[in-house]
Design a protein around this motif. Sequence first.
Motif, PDB file in Angstrom:
ATOM      1  N   PRO A  35      -7.007   9.916   7.771  1.00  0.00           N
ATOM      2  CA  PRO A  35      -5.713   9.794   8.545  1.00  0.00           C
ATOM      3  C   PRO A  35      -6.087   8.998   9.852  1.00  0.00           C
ATOM      4  O   PRO A  35      -7.084   9.147  10.187  1.00  0.00           O
ATOM      5  N   ALA A  47      -4.652   6.142  -0.647  1.00  0.00           N
ATOM      6  CA  ALA A  47      -4.061   5.178  -0.372  1.00  0.00           C
ATOM      7  C   ALA A  47      -4.320   4.125  -1.754  1.00  0.00           C
ATOM      8  O   ALA A  47      -5.528   3.930  -2.019  1.00  0.00           O
ATOM      9  N   SER A 100       5.668  11.246   0.340  1.00  0.00           N
ATOM     10  CA  SER A 100       4.543  10.084  -0.077  1.00  0.00           C
ATOM     11  C   SER A 100       5.509   8.922   0.354  1.00  0.00           C
ATOM     12  O   SER A 100       6.639   8.799   0.457  1.00  0.00           O
ATOM     13  N   THR A 101       4.876   7.673  -0.012  1.00  0.00           N
ATOM     14  CA  THR A 101       5.573   6.690  -0.186  1.00  0.00           C
ATOM     15  C   THR A 101       6.489   6.222  -1.509  1.00  0.00           C
ATOM     16  O   THR A 101       5.850   6.696  -2.383  1.00  0.00           O
ATOM     17  N   SER A 122      -7.858  14.086   4.234  1.00  0.00           N
ATOM     18  CA  SER A 122      -7.899  12.724   3.491  1.00  0.00           C
ATOM     19  C   SER A 122      -6.430  12.351   2.662  1.00  0.00           C
ATOM     20  O   SER A 122      -5.852  13.375   2.550  1.00  0.00           O
ATOM     21  N   THR A 123      -6.232  11.145   2.698  1.00  0.00           N
ATOM     22  CA  THR A 123      -5.189  10.599   2.046  1.00  0.00           C
ATOM     23  C   THR A 123      -5.493   9.599   1.045  1.00  0.00           C
ATOM     24  O   THR A 123      -6.501   8.862   1.098  1.00  0.00           O
ATOM     25  N   VAL A 144      -2.860   4.872   8.181  1.00  0.00           N
ATOM     26  CA  VAL A 144      -2.933   5.932   7.156  1.00  0.00           C
ATOM     27  C   VAL A 144      -2.234   7.450   7.603  1.00  0.00           C
ATOM     28  O   VAL A 144      -2.969   7.729   8.464  1.00  0.00           O
ATOM     29  N   TYR A 148       1.091   5.549   0.057  1.00  0.00           N
ATOM     30  CA  TYR A 148       0.081   6.660   0.358  1.00  0.00           C
ATOM     31  C   TYR A 148       0.683   8.114  -0.287  1.00  0.00           C
ATOM     32  O   TYR A 148       1.673   8.382  -0.258  1.00  0.00           O
ATOM     33  N   ILE A 150       0.817  -0.885  -0.022  1.00  0.00           N
ATOM     34  CA  ILE A 150      -0.046   0.047  -0.049  1.00  0.00           C
ATOM     35  C   ILE A 150       0.773   1.170  -0.050  1.00  0.00           C
ATOM     36  O   ILE A 150       1.870   1.330   0.728  1.00  0.00           O
ATOM     37  N   ARG A 190      -1.116  11.558   7.696  1.00  0.00           N
ATOM     38  CA  ARG A 190      -1.763  12.574   7.413  1.00  0.00           C
ATOM     39  C   ARG A 190      -0.709  13.486   6.503  1.00  0.00           C
ATOM     40  O   ARG A 190       0.462  13.688   7.261  1.00  0.00           O
ATOM     41  N   LEU A 191      -0.642  13.628   5.382  1.00  0.00           N
ATOM     42  CA  LEU A 191       0.439  14.218   4.354  1.00  0.00           C
ATOM     43  C   LEU A 191      -0.083  15.648   3.999  1.00  0.00           C
ATOM     44  O   LEU A 191      -0.902  15.897   3.231  1.00  0.00           O
ATOM     45  N   ARG A 227      -3.863  14.040  -0.713  1.00  0.00           N
ATOM     46  CA  ARG A 227      -5.028  14.301  -1.379  1.00  0.00           C
ATOM     47  C   ARG A 227      -5.536  15.860  -0.743  1.00  0.00           C
ATOM     48  O   ARG A 227      -5.865  16.615  -1.432  1.00  0.00           O
TER      49      ARG A 227
END
Length: 498
Positions: free
Chosen positions: A171, A96, A206-207, A93-94, A197, A86, A84, A199-200, A89
Amino acid sequence: MSSVLPRAAAPRVRGLRAALALSLAAGATLTACASRPRVDDPAGGPRPDARRAGVPGPLTEMTGIYSQMGLIVPRGDLPAVGTIAYFARSDDSTLAVLTLSLANRALAFVREGDRYRANYQVRLDVRPDASVAGGRVRSFASDEAVRVATFRETARTDESVLFTQAMVLAPGRYTVALAVRDIGASRSSVVDVPVTVPRLGAGTVSTPVLAYEVTPRARLDTLPRLVASPRAAVVFGQDSLVPVYLETYAAGGPEAPARMTLRTAIRVAAGPELWRDTVSLERRVVSVSAAAAAPLALYSGVVRVPVARAGIGVVALDVVRPAMDGVSATGPDSVRAPLFVSLGEELPVASFEEMVNYLRYYATPERLRVLRDTTPEARAAAWSTFLRETDPVPATAQHEGLREYFTRLRAANARFREEATSGWLTDRGTAFLAFGEPDQILDPNGPEQNVRGRTQVWEYRDPRVTLVFVDQSGFGRWRLNTQSQAVVQNALRQRLVK
């Protein structure tokens, strides 16, 4: 959704839209490269499962390697691997993105006109815990079809079937219940995975995603167009640079730096460093959400990580987002992703030491001793030197000597395994490494099995060599006679790279 991929082509997403409808989730299947299923032979009659013959013990236990890497490994009789990633957004919200890898040979194919088709089903239940305010269970189910043009493609052994599911989540902590089922053979695997998840926001990363193909997204409200590799695996001799997709987020500025580091350890805070670089990611469109306190700029790009610096086995790719303009990160400002450098699916070497052991019939003991005695910190340099000094055609990008050697080794593993002994370590496998495919095989006993003292004769025209194998037990334990043993050992000594 399904797609058909020509043999030896790179994987390509079909059916994924460039923009994600944020109230929905998008799913897709693609064919890239894979393993071997039970299928109906076009010549008539079912073909039995072909069992992978490789090195015994952990070398054939890819499940252990994938678990060590922190990947999603469902339990059951349908092999699959998932991960997964991440991406930001908005503040609340994120995005995934789950990618699941299956192998062609794991699926049951049937004839469909002049093609072959396999059907499988994926179900996801995403259950939030108390940390997610107002959270509810999200469920996704998809019936997928894989179509290939030739019977040979049903037996591909690389990462050939990829399923992607995108989800917009708040998140917090979740449990992801994953179930995958082969509809044609009633095989299935399941797993429950606890995930957090992130919070970005500004100052976060990111991943990092190892991808076959990627087009960096330009807006936060779209889906990255990428064909990810859930196994995060590259093959020695085939891949020189690993493309890794990365995003970072900030309040402003023309570009954003990210510091990349390859380390030999995956589970510890700081393993020995193999490679380091600082890259600048390109600024895309500034996105503003209704809940955002300030505009959030997206920076994205593809970073090329050199495989030669990683060596063989599992390594860690660390990404750090340095502070910009004194802005503190609102989430993870450093992330870690696994990378597995192997000699191929048939030889999943998990360590530098195992790789050196495989080379016993390729290089002299002196050369191998240098590799074996090298400290972990110096292994990348020692391996690079070994490649340079043993390459028979330095002008080309490939290492033809090792490519030929490991091609023979894989074939020996597949054909000459005896009980708990790997094919390349049996007498027939060793002879195959020394001389290759015999021009003629003579079996005086014919098809008769379980005969003590049965003989098998391999004849070669160039060089003119005759090898005699004897099965004294009657159970398929073939041994070279004394004279042939000396011929094989002499040939191997002559082939060793000095």
